[in-house]
Design an enzyme around this catalytic site. Structure first.
Site, mmCIF file in Angstrom:
data_model
loop_
_atom_site.group_PDB
_atom_site.id
_atom_site.type_symbol
_atom_site.label_atom_id
_atom_site.label_comp_id
_atom_site.label_asym_id
_atom_site.label_seq_id
_atom_site.Cartn_x
_atom_site.Cartn_y
_atom_site.Cartn_z
ATOM 1 C CG HIS A 274 -2.007 -1.063 1.140
ATOM 2 N ND1 HIS A 274 -3.220 -0.870 0.519
ATOM 3 C CD2 HIS A 274 -2.019 -2.346 1.612
ATOM 4 C CE1 HIS A 274 -3.949 -1.982 0.618
ATOM 5 N NE2 HIS A 274 -3.237 -2.895 1.274
ATOM 6 C CG ASP A 344 -2.916 -4.394 5.018
ATOM 7 O OD1 ASP A 344 -2.026 -3.543 4.894
ATOM 8 O OD2 ASP A 344 -4.096 -4.197 4.680
ATOM 9 C CD GLU A 345 -5.538 -5.954 1.239
ATOM 10 O OE1 GLU A 345 -6.622 -6.502 0.952
ATOM 11 O OE2 GLU A 345 -5.332 -4.729 1.080
ATOM 12 C CB ILE A 346 2.740 -8.647 1.084
ATOM 13 C CG1 ILE A 346 3.042 -7.850 2.358
ATOM 14 C CG2 ILE A 346 3.950 -8.700 0.162
ATOM 15 C CD1 ILE A 346 3.362 -6.395 2.136
#
Length: 543
Positions: A274, A344-346
């Site tokens: 992100h 988060d969300e790699i």
């Protein structure tokens, strides 16, 4: 031990020395408080007394935040024009000498800092004959909760010339304390910029709902709206515009405003994922920046979880130079003991698309090792600033890219979960982590499925306002009164004395609270027609 925070979906799970009447967990009174106190007694017959024109609050000196709160609530009491839709069935005592003239606040530890786990208990007593009331608390922060409860026991009544008669319940005793020490609301300003005034209003309403943690998700792939002294280029190149940045002065104002309402501000700078918004300032540190996020339209080939591809490159020296400055600046600007580092969300596709990273992978490295390299550098930095590091649960539980527990020592780590409901909570508390849980707001049990020992590790929860489709024009209505539902569940629970869910009883109370919030300038959404409130129980899906 580490702590687990749970990301909560912002969805409202509504099916739409005197003789005292002792309140049970499911008792409602002619006038009610939100969130419902743990214990409230009101002498029968229920009575109310006028508030004296000379009413004032006497608070101890020595804590400027409590002093400002006392002044604020004294003003609120006499200026608020709240009139319940259903007039309270009480006896009004207007005899001479019964008007409430003073509220006295007593605090035993004025110096107690606002931090995780601080004592927020209080006792409120309004004498049956009026004249005086008291709030007694261990800390200034508990006293603020008591002042809010007191304000909600007042209302306007009367007709004609006496239409605006200000009344307050009398013969009332409240003994109250929160079930959970962490009762938070997260606001995402990375996808949508919100003016400072909107943030301040949100924090103000949080305090009225006895929520105590403003989790500020400041940046994301879409924008970097905060000005940092050591890294000015990030906002200059990453914000939506010059008038959509938070200055150092803005941050100090927000933090101070929150302190005056007993609300902690926990900053989040999400990384290494992100971070597309960092690429304008440091393209050499960001992988796959500027590329279409879903090449070929195939989800398996995605470069990001949503539009705005870009992740920090853990192999780039510039990455660590910049993140060091970011952490140092943020921990200087925000005094809270928690620092949210994201993680988060790699997305594997983004790092695979970077030639330097792909060469490392071809040499035998793994994506998890790459993430661990980054986290192992950032975590000690956060801890060195005397902070507990917070990460989204993905950093440990993601199936494709994760780190080992040794990289995030439990003693200095908080994990915030947002997937798979109680299942992930169970996994983490079984590993010995404290937890904050998630979702369907009021009727969701945040310790569901846990043993007694595991449930003791649950320390609270948050509701999350992600802003892909939200801006200032709809903010209030999206958040309130939905977040109010979780505020009560975290403060006093969601079950009656018999252990039954009390959402049917809570519906009318929430309608009243929503109306009072609207009167305070909050654009909260209605939850049912007024017809329902004037016919208690008739609109409920259960009896």
């Amino acid at each position: 031990m580490a702590t687990l925070l749970l990301r909560l979906l912002l969805l409202l799970g509504w099916p739409a020395a005197m003789l005292l009447t002792r309140a049970t967990a499911d008792a409602s009174f002619p006038i009610n408080v939100w969130p419902k106190p743990v214990s409230m007694s009101w002498a029968e017959p229920y009575t109310a007394v006028p508030v004296s024109p000379s009413f004032h609050i006497v608070a101890p000196s020595g804590n400027p935040y409590l002093a400002s709160a006392a002044e604020r609530y004294a003003k609120l009491l006499v200026t608020e024009l709240y009139r319940p839709v259903v007039g309270p069935a009480v006896t009004i005592n207007i005899n001479a000498g019964t008007a409430l003239a003073k509220l006295t606040v007593a605090v035993s530890d004025l110096a107690a800092p606002l931090q995780h786990g601080v004592d927020e208990s209080y006792t409120l007593e309004i004498l049956p004959a009026g004249g005086a009331a008291t709030v007694t608390a261990v800390t200034a922060w508990g006293a603020m909760r008591g002042l809010e409860t007191f304000s909600q026991l007042a209302w306007r009544a009367g007709h004609g010339r006496a239409r605006d008669l200000l009344l307050v319940a009398s013969g009332v005793r409240v003994e109250d304390r929160p079930l959970y020490p962490h009762r938070g609301l997260m606001l995402d300003t990375g996808r949508t910029y919100f003016p400072v005034s909107d943030i301040l209003r949100t924090i103000d309403v949080m305090a009225a709902n006895k929520m105590n943690v403003f989790h500020w998700h400041i940046t994301d792939s879409q924008s970097f709206p905060i000005e940092l002294p050591s890294e000015p280029q990030l906002a200059e190149k990453g914000a939506y515009g010059e008038d959509m940045r938070y200055t150092v002065k803005d941050v100090k104002r927000i933090v101070e405003f929150a302190m005056s309402r007993g609300v902690r501000v926990v900053p989040e700078i999400d990384s290494p994922g992100h971070t597309a918004s960092w690429a304008g300032a440091y393209p050499e540190a960001v992988s796959c920046a500027g590329q279409f996020w879903l090449p070929g339209g195939d989800w398996d080939d995605r470069l990001a979880a949503e539009p705005g591809a870009g992740q920090l490159n853990p192999l780039a020296p510039k990455t660590y130079e910049v993140i060091t400055n970011v952490v140092n600046d943020l921990t200087s600007l925000f005094p809270d003991g928690f620092y949210h580092a994201g993680a988060d969300e790699i997305t594997p596709g983004c790092w695979h698309a970077d030639p330097t990273i792909q060469a490392d992978l071809d040499s035998g490295a793994t994506l998890s090792q790459l993430l661990e390299r980054y986290v192992s550098a950032v975590h000690p930095l956060v801890v060195s600033r005397n902070r507990t590091a917070v990460y989204w649960e993905d950093v440990l539980l993601d199936a494709a890219v994760n780190v080992s527990a040794s990289a995030i020592p439990p003693a200095t780590t908080i994990l915030q979960t947002w997937n798979n409901g109680p299942n992930n909570t169970k996994l983490i508390v079984q590993a010995g982590y404290r937890a904050i849980t998630w979702q369907r707001v009021y009727d969701y049990d945040i310790a569901y499925g846990l043993t007694a020992d595991e449930a003791r590790l649950v320390i609270g929860g948050e509701v999350a306002m992600w802003t892909e489709q939200v801006d200032a024009t709809v903010l209030d209505g999206r958040v309130w009164p939905r977040a109010s539902a979780m505020a009560e569940a975290l403060w006093s629970g969601n079950r009656d004395a018999a252990g039954r869910k009390r959402y049917a009883e809570a519906t009318d109370r929430l309608t009243d609270w929503r109306n009072r919030m609207v009167g305070r300038g909050v654009r909260a959404e209605p939850i049912q027609p007024l017809w329902c409130r004037t016919r208690p129980g008739m609109c409920n899906a259960v009896q």
